[in-house]
Design an enzyme around this catalytic site. Structure first.
Site, PDB file in Angstrom:
ATOM      1  N   LYS A 276      -8.251   6.506   4.484  1.00  0.00           N
ATOM      2  CA  LYS A 276      -8.506   5.177   3.944  1.00  0.00           C
ATOM      3  C   LYS A 276      -9.932   4.736   4.296  1.00  0.00           C
ATOM      4  CE  LYS A 276      -3.778   3.301   4.263  1.00  0.00           C
ATOM      5  NZ  LYS A 276      -3.524   2.981   2.848  1.00  0.00           N
ATOM      6  N   ARG A 350       6.807   7.403   1.352  1.00  0.00           N
ATOM      7  CA  ARG A 350       7.919   7.970   0.578  1.00  0.00           C
ATOM      8  C   ARG A 350       8.343   9.320   1.145  1.00  0.00           C
ATOM      9  NH1 ARG A 350       4.286   7.546  -4.739  1.00  0.00           N
ATOM     10  NH2 ARG A 350       3.443   5.863  -3.460  1.00  0.00           N
TER      11      ARG A 350
END
Ligand code: BES
Ligand code: MN
Ligand code: ZN
Length: 494
Positions: A276, A350
């Site tokens: 990020k 996920r």
């Protein structure tokens, strides 16, 4: 903070550091507010009328030595227009009052905020909400920051003006408050303290507090034996070992199917090799808010000793870049046997959740509800006020939406139609872990749905609702309230 009930003395004669009353834009209410107005010779209503006391939702006015009132202070809390008062507005006003009380130099108060009519809510409900919100507003993070001698400390106790018939409402409010507080405290902790191991220790503390709570913590070696390579793939780059934390609450007969709550517990999300930016990484200690929310609801449930069975599964993992980290292009085999091509290591939530959901199958649960700060796209879609709800079961989805409405911890349902599934297709595995720009919140939901085909399942994306972005306000504890209310409703449905 302690919560009490009392209505033995007359409100204006009660000696307290602060008396807290509601007012409306269209006049003062009944009960205590009316008594204060009368004792002051109409001064309260006059000040309201000429605008000295604002009455918009959440506006507060702190007055000293108000005429006719024995209390040291009078806190007047705006509730907006009487006929527009909803649970959500009421909660906002009570929360604002709680913050003023926290920041004022006082330790105890007498609260009358629940003495009004809220559309669709009983007095019981109003008191429960008021207790929860005043307690919530009083929250102050102190773990790594000491209170200075000259800064006002939070309230030690609040007394709510009501008789013993409302004790159950107060007890529920206190249990919700305890759940929210646990969730907020865990979420606000820095990621160098709140590691997967720390979360496992917290679970241990919860287990010790209740006779009917059991705990199992699965280590990486056990997870490897179970074939949880999606979860372990995420963990590989981290020096902190992953833990799968399984708390079990037994409040009903063993043969009643449990409700499983699954939390995304990424204690820090750097993005992994798909690193990020500094800006986006800054708040990623909050990537375990899903875990905090399910733990909070679990605490509320245990404190209320609800007659149901609940299993809380926390996938506690750190997502870091490293020479041994998983890479974009890797194909992982999940516990279900389905293969996943990882195209972005930042879509890690996920990957840990899919194995945690598969793990739940062994409990033959009635419902599985996972909670996660899963996608930035959810924040784009719904902002900070609604959590995103996706489900393969209309009945479950409706029950969750209703519960959120009841406690003003609201969610909004989003579609996960099979048409969206095509965005996860890849020639190299059963699915890829990203679905591209369109509807990122839904393709994340669609990904999880593939692991819940045989379950009555719902997914709650709290990326926008679990903490206050930007400012210094910290975690909200959501959706601990929505989930706890859902559990209460399920207990009621026997
Ligand atoms: N934890 C983030 C999602 C997130 C971002 C929550 C900002 C709250 C605020 C998640 O792991 C993530 O990075 N998601 C990616 C997915 C993308 C790579 C498909 C995202 O939303 O950008
Ligand atoms: Mn991520
Ligand atoms: Zn994440």
């Amino acid at each position: 903070m302690k919560l009490h009930l009392d209505n033995t003395a007359s409100v204006c004669d009660t000696a307290t550091e602060c008396l807290v009353i509601p007012v409306f834009e269209d006049g003062i209410g009944k009960d205590s507010a009316a008594a204060v107005d009368e004792a002051s010779g109409g001064r309260l209503s006059a000040m309201l009328k000429n605008g000295d006391i604002p009455a918009k939702v959440g506006k507060t006015t702190l007055l000293h030595r108000f005429a006719g009132v024995a209390a040291d202070r009078l806190l007047v809390v705006g509730m907006g227009k009487q006929e527009k008062l909803t649970t959500a507005r009421f909660r906002r006003a009570c929360l604002a009052a709680g913050k003023v009380l926290r920041d004022a130099p006082l330790r105890h108060c007498l609260v009358c905020l629940h003495e009004l009519e809220i559309e669709g809510a009983s007095r019981h409900e109003a008191l429960r909400q008021a207790a929860m919100a005043v307690h919530g507003g009083n929250y102050l993070y102190t773990v790594t920051k000491q209170l200075k001698d000259d800064s006002p400390a939070p309230l030690e106790s609040a007394t709510f003006r009501a008789g013993p018939e409302l004790q159950p409402a107060l007890d529920e409010g206190a249990a919700f408050a305890a759940g929210f507080e646990k969730a907020k405290m865990l979420s606000d902790l820095p990621p160098n303290i709140c590691t997967p191991t720390y979360l496992a220790h917290e679970a241990e503390k919860i287990k010790r507090a209740y006779d009917n709570v059991e705990l199992e913590v699965l280590e990486e070696s056990t997870m490897a034996e179970l074939g949880m390579d999606a979860l372990l793939g995420v963990s590989r780059g981290s020096a902190n070992d992953a833990k799968l934390i399984v708390l079990r609450y037994e409040g009903a007969a063993e043969n009643r199917a449990p409700i499983a709550l699954v939390g995304k517990g990424i204690t820090f999300d750097s993005g992994g090799l798909s690193l990020k930016s500094g800006e986006n990484m800054m708040q990623m200690k909050y990537d375990m808010c899903g875990a905090a929310g399910v733990i909070g609801a679990f605490v509320t449930c245990a404190q209320l000793q609800l007659p149901i069975n609940v299993i809380c599964v926390v996938a506690a993992v750190e997502n870091m870049p490293d020479g041994d980290a998983y890479r974009p292009g890797d194909v992982l085999t999940s516990m279900s046997g389905k293969t996943i091509e990882v195209l972005n290591t930042d879509a890690e939530g996920r990957l840990v959740l899919c194995d945690a959901i598969t793990y739940c199958e062994r409990f033959k649960p009635e419902f599985v509800i996972d909670v996660a700060t899963l996608t930035g796209a959810c924040v784009v879609a719904l902002g900070h006020h609604a959590s995103g709800l996706m489900s393969n079961d209309d009945e479950l989805a409706d029950a969750l939406l209703r519960a959120g409405e009841t406690v003003a911890d609201r969610a909004w349902r989003l579609p996960i139609w099979e048409e969206y599934q095509a965005q996860l297709d890849t020639p190299f595995a059963d699915m890829k872990n990203i679905g591209g720009m369109p509807a990122g919140v839904l393709t994340a939901g669609c990904f999880l749905a593939r692991f819940a085909e045989d379950l009555r399942w719902a997914h709650i994306d709290v990326a926008g609702s679990a903490w206050k972005w930007g400012g210094n306000e910290g975690a909200t504890g959501r959706p601990a309230g929505l989930l706890a209310q859902f559990l209460i409703d399920q207990a009621g449905d026997g």
